[in-house]
Structures are given as structure tokens and as C-alpha cells.
Scaffold this motif. Structure first.
Motif, PDB file in Angstrom:
ATOM      1  N   SER A   1       0.834  -1.183   0.000  1.00 24.77           N
ATOM      2  CA  SER A   1       0.000   0.000   0.000  1.00 24.77           C
ATOM      3  C   SER A   1       0.874   1.239   0.000  1.00 24.77           C
ATOM      4  CB  SER A   1      -0.882   0.032   1.228  1.00 24.77           C
ATOM      5  OG  SER A   1      -1.797  -1.028   1.217  1.00 24.77           O
ATOM      6  N   PRO A   2       0.580   2.183  -0.853  1.00 24.92           N
ATOM      7  CA  PRO A   2       1.354   3.417  -0.862  1.00 24.92           C
ATOM      8  C   PRO A   2       1.055   4.256   0.369  1.00 24.92           C
ATOM      9  CG  PRO A   2      -0.438   3.512  -2.460  1.00 24.92           C
ATOM     10  CD  PRO A   2      -0.434   2.138  -1.874  1.00 24.92           C
ATOM     11  N   ALA A   3       1.911   5.238   0.603  1.00 22.99           N
ATOM     12  CA  ALA A   3       1.728   6.132   1.742  1.00 22.99           C
ATOM     13  C   ALA A   3       2.123   7.539   1.328  1.00 22.99           C
ATOM     14  CB  ALA A   3       2.570   5.660   2.920  1.00 22.99           C
ATOM     15  N   ALA A   4       1.622   8.519   2.053  1.00 20.67           N
ATOM     16  CA  ALA A   4       1.955   9.915   1.807  1.00 20.67           C
ATOM     17  C   ALA A   4       2.011  10.625   3.146  1.00 20.67           C
ATOM     18  CB  ALA A   4       0.903  10.563   0.914  1.00 20.67           C
ATOM     19  N   THR A   5       2.792  11.723   3.206  1.00 19.72           N
ATOM     20  CA  THR A   5       2.881  12.526   4.421  1.00 19.72           C
ATOM     21  C   THR A   5       2.560  13.967   4.071  1.00 19.72           C
ATOM     22  OG1 THR A   5       4.580  11.074   5.340  1.00 19.72           O
ATOM     23  CG2 THR A   5       4.374  13.253   6.326  1.00 19.72           C
ATOM     24  N   VAL A   6       1.665  14.566   4.837  1.00 25.42           N
ATOM     25  CA  VAL A   6       1.273  15.960   4.652  1.00 25.42           C
ATOM     26  C   VAL A   6       1.235  16.643   6.010  1.00 25.42           C
ATOM     27  CG1 VAL A   6      -0.114  15.449   2.590  1.00 25.42           C
ATOM     28  CG2 VAL A   6      -1.200  15.453   4.838  1.00 25.42           C
ATOM     29  N   CYS A   7       1.114  17.961   6.009  1.00 27.51           N
ATOM     30  CA  CYS A   7       0.922  18.701   7.252  1.00 27.51           C
ATOM     31  C   CYS A   7      -0.542  18.586   7.652  1.00 27.51           C
ATOM     32  CB  CYS A   7       1.295  20.167   7.063  1.00 27.51           C
ATOM     33  SG  CYS A   7       3.053  20.419   6.785  1.00 27.51           S
ATOM     34  N   PRO A   8      -0.851  18.637   8.955  1.00 28.53           N
ATOM     35  CA  PRO A   8      -2.259  18.576   9.383  1.00 28.53           C
ATOM     36  C   PRO A   8      -3.080  19.667   8.706  1.00 28.53           C
ATOM     37  CG  PRO A   8      -0.801  18.364  11.267  1.00 28.53           C
ATOM     38  CD  PRO A   8       0.057  18.737  10.095  1.00 28.53           C
ATOM     39  N   ASN A   9      -4.271  19.306   8.281  1.00 27.33           N
ATOM     40  CA  ASN A   9      -5.229  20.185   7.610  1.00 27.33           C
ATOM     41  C   ASN A   9      -4.763  20.674   6.242  1.00 27.33           C
ATOM     42  OD1 ASN A   9      -7.331  20.083   9.595  1.00 27.33           O
ATOM     43  ND2 ASN A   9      -5.945  21.254  10.892  1.00 27.33           N
ATOM     44  N   ILE A  59      -4.426   3.632   0.784  1.00 28.05           N
ATOM     45  CA  ILE A  59      -3.278   4.507   1.006  1.00 28.05           C
ATOM     46  C   ILE A  59      -3.410   5.089   2.408  1.00 28.05           C
ATOM     47  CG2 ILE A  59      -4.458   6.469  -0.078  1.00 28.05           C
ATOM     48  CD1 ILE A  59      -1.679   7.510  -0.908  1.00 28.05           C
ATOM     49  N   THR A  60      -2.288   5.126   3.122  1.00 19.96           N
ATOM     50  CA  THR A  60      -2.264   5.755   4.434  1.00 19.96           C
ATOM     51  C   THR A  60      -1.645   7.134   4.266  1.00 19.96           C
ATOM     52  OG1 THR A  60      -2.093   3.654   5.581  1.00 19.96           O
ATOM     53  CG2 THR A  60      -1.394   5.625   6.803  1.00 19.96           C
ATOM     54  N   VAL A  61      -2.396   8.162   4.665  1.00 19.50           N
ATOM     55  CA  VAL A  61      -1.910   9.537   4.611  1.00 19.50           C
ATOM     56  C   VAL A  61      -1.595   9.963   6.038  1.00 19.50           C
ATOM     57  CG1 VAL A  61      -2.382  11.900   3.895  1.00 19.50           C
ATOM     58  CG2 VAL A  61      -3.334   9.991   2.576  1.00 19.50           C
ATOM     59  N   THR A  62      -0.327  10.246   6.296  1.00 25.33           N
ATOM     60  CA  THR A  62       0.124  10.637   7.620  1.00 25.33           C
ATOM     61  C   THR A  62       0.105  12.156   7.726  1.00 25.33           C
ATOM     62  OG1 THR A  62       1.556   8.704   7.736  1.00 25.33           O
ATOM     63  CG2 THR A  62       2.039  10.502   9.260  1.00 25.33           C
ATOM     64  N   ALA A  63      -0.634  12.662   8.697  1.00 20.80           N
ATOM     65  CA  ALA A  63      -0.650  14.098   8.979  1.00 20.80           C
ATOM     66  C   ALA A  63       0.378  14.347  10.062  1.00 20.80           C
ATOM     67  CB  ALA A  63      -2.038  14.533   9.427  1.00 20.80           C
ATOM     68  N   GLU A  64       1.465  14.966   9.674  1.00 21.90           N
ATOM     69  CA  GLU A  64       2.598  15.145  10.578  1.00 21.90           C
ATOM     70  C   GLU A  64       2.979  16.612  10.596  1.00 21.90           C
ATOM     71  OE1 GLU A  64       6.926  13.769   9.750  1.00 21.90           O
ATOM     72  OE2 GLU A  64       5.842  12.090  10.631  1.00 21.90           O
ATOM     73  N   ASP A  65       3.008  17.195  11.782  1.00 22.32           N
ATOM     74  CA  ASP A  65       3.351  18.600  11.906  1.00 22.32           C
ATOM     75  C   ASP A  65       4.861  18.752  11.854  1.00 22.32           C
ATOM     76  OD1 ASP A  65       3.280  21.289  12.221  1.00 22.32           O
ATOM     77  OD2 ASP A  65       2.539  21.274  14.276  1.00 22.32           O
ATOM     78  N   ASN A  66       5.379  18.896  10.652  1.00 23.06           N
ATOM     79  CA  ASN A  66       6.820  19.026  10.484  1.00 23.06           C
ATOM     80  C   ASN A  66       7.173  20.408   9.928  1.00 23.06           C
ATOM     81  OD1 ASN A  66       5.818  18.688   7.947  1.00 23.06           O
ATOM     82  ND2 ASN A  66       7.058  16.916   7.423  1.00 23.06           N
ATOM     83  N   GLN A  67       6.404  21.391  10.351  1.00 20.93           N
ATOM     84  CA  GLN A  67       6.659  22.764   9.950  1.00 20.93           C
ATOM     85  C   GLN A  67       7.953  23.238  10.600  1.00 20.93           C
ATOM     86  OE1 GLN A  67       4.450  24.947   8.269  1.00 20.93           O
ATOM     87  NE2 GLN A  67       2.850  23.467   7.885  1.00 20.93           N
ATOM     88  N   ALA A  68       8.657  24.078   9.893  1.00 24.80           N
ATOM     89  CA  ALA A  68       9.880  24.642  10.452  1.00 24.80           C
ATOM     90  C   ALA A  68       9.527  25.572  11.609  1.00 24.80           C
ATOM     91  CB  ALA A  68      10.631  25.412   9.367  1.00 24.80           C
ATOM     92  N   PRO A  69      10.330  25.581  12.670  1.00 24.41           N
ATOM     93  CA  PRO A  69      10.052  26.478  13.798  1.00 24.41           C
ATOM     94  C   PRO A  69      10.237  27.934  13.384  1.00 24.41           C
ATOM     95  CG  PRO A  69      12.177  25.425  14.064  1.00 24.41           C
ATOM     96  CD  PRO A  69      11.530  24.798  12.852  1.00 24.41           C
ATOM     97  N   THR A  70       9.511  28.810  14.041  1.00 22.61           N
ATOM     98  CA  THR A  70       9.636  30.239  13.780  1.00 22.61           C
ATOM     99  C   THR A  70      10.652  30.820  14.744  1.00 22.61           C
ATOM    100  OG1 THR A  70       7.335  30.310  13.103  1.00 22.61           O
ATOM    101  CG2 THR A  70       8.372  32.411  13.648  1.00 22.61           C
ATOM    102  N   PRO A  71      11.771  31.341  14.221  1.00 19.91           N
ATOM    103  CA  PRO A  71      12.782  31.891  15.129  1.00 19.91           C
ATOM    104  C   PRO A  71      12.342  33.238  15.681  1.00 19.91           C
ATOM    105  CG  PRO A  71      13.468  32.191  12.863  1.00 19.91           C
ATOM    106  CD  PRO A  71      12.185  31.406  12.833  1.00 19.91           C
ATOM    107  N   SER A  72      12.844  33.567  16.850  1.00 16.88           N
ATOM    108  CA  SER A  72      12.579  34.889  17.419  1.00 16.88           C
ATOM    109  C   SER A  72      13.846  35.374  18.103  1.00 16.88           C
ATOM    110  CB  SER A  72      11.410  34.835  18.402  1.00 16.88           C
ATOM    111  OG  SER A  72      11.743  34.011  19.492  1.00 16.88           O
ATOM    112  N   ILE A  73      13.951  36.686  18.212  1.00 19.28           N
ATOM    113  CA  ILE A  73      15.122  37.291  18.849  1.00 19.28           C
ATOM    114  C   ILE A  73      14.629  38.120  20.024  1.00 19.28           C
ATOM    115  CG2 ILE A  73      17.021  38.921  18.542  1.00 19.28           C
ATOM    116  CD1 ILE A  73      17.016  38.172  15.574  1.00 19.28           C
TER     117      ILE A  73
END
Length: 80
Positions: A1-9, A59-73
Motif C-alpha cells: 500500500s502506498p503512503a503519503a505525508t502531509v501537514c495537518p489540515n 493509502i495511508t496519509v500521515t498528517a505530521e506537523d513538520n513545519q519549520a520552527p519560527t525563530p525569534s530574537i
């Protein structure tokens, strides 16, 4: 079975392909129509050919929050 990874929503489109004449998905998905993935889900598609024979795949679609962190100073004191 194929798989895919996306960000939630994130919006994705699932399309059945092969020798069937029509494809139907479970979980309220319409073939070829975009929808949002709220969480990791396995979707099953059923293909039906002109003779009424059917076959399924999934197909299994994985919702994974792999967004880059937002830097702050932090504010720095004025130098005098």
C-alpha cells in the motif's frame, strides 16, 4: 500500500487509476476532489470495471506537523 505525508489540515486530492471505469473512496472522499487531512488516516478505494468486477487498494496519509520552527530574537538593551 502506498503512503503519503502531509501537514495537518493540508489539502490533498486522491485519484484512483488503472483499468477500472470508476473509483469510489471511503471516509467521505470523492475521487479527484481536494479535501483537508485533519489527522493520519487510511483511505480505501474501490475500482469498478465495465463488467461490474471490483478491486480495492488503500493509502495511508500521515498528517505530521513538520513545519519549520519560527525563530525569534529577544530584545537587546541599548548600548550607550
Amino acid at each position: 500500500s502506498p503512503a503519503a505525508t502531509v501537514c495537518p489540515n493540508e489539502s490533498i486530492t486522491l485519484n484512483g487509476s488503472g483499468t477500472a471505469t470508476s473509483y469510489s473512496w471511503d471516509n467521505g472522499v470523492t475521487d479527484g476532489v481536494a479535501f483537508n487531512i485533519p489527522s493520519t488516516t487510511t483511505y480505501q478505494v474501490t475500482g469498478t470495471d465495465g463488467n461490474g468486477c471490483t478491486s480495492t487498494d488503500q493509502i495511508t496519509v500521515t498528517a505530521e506537523d513538520n513545519q519549520a520552527p519560527t525563530p525569534s530574537i529577544a530584545s537587546l538593551p541599548d548600548i550607550t
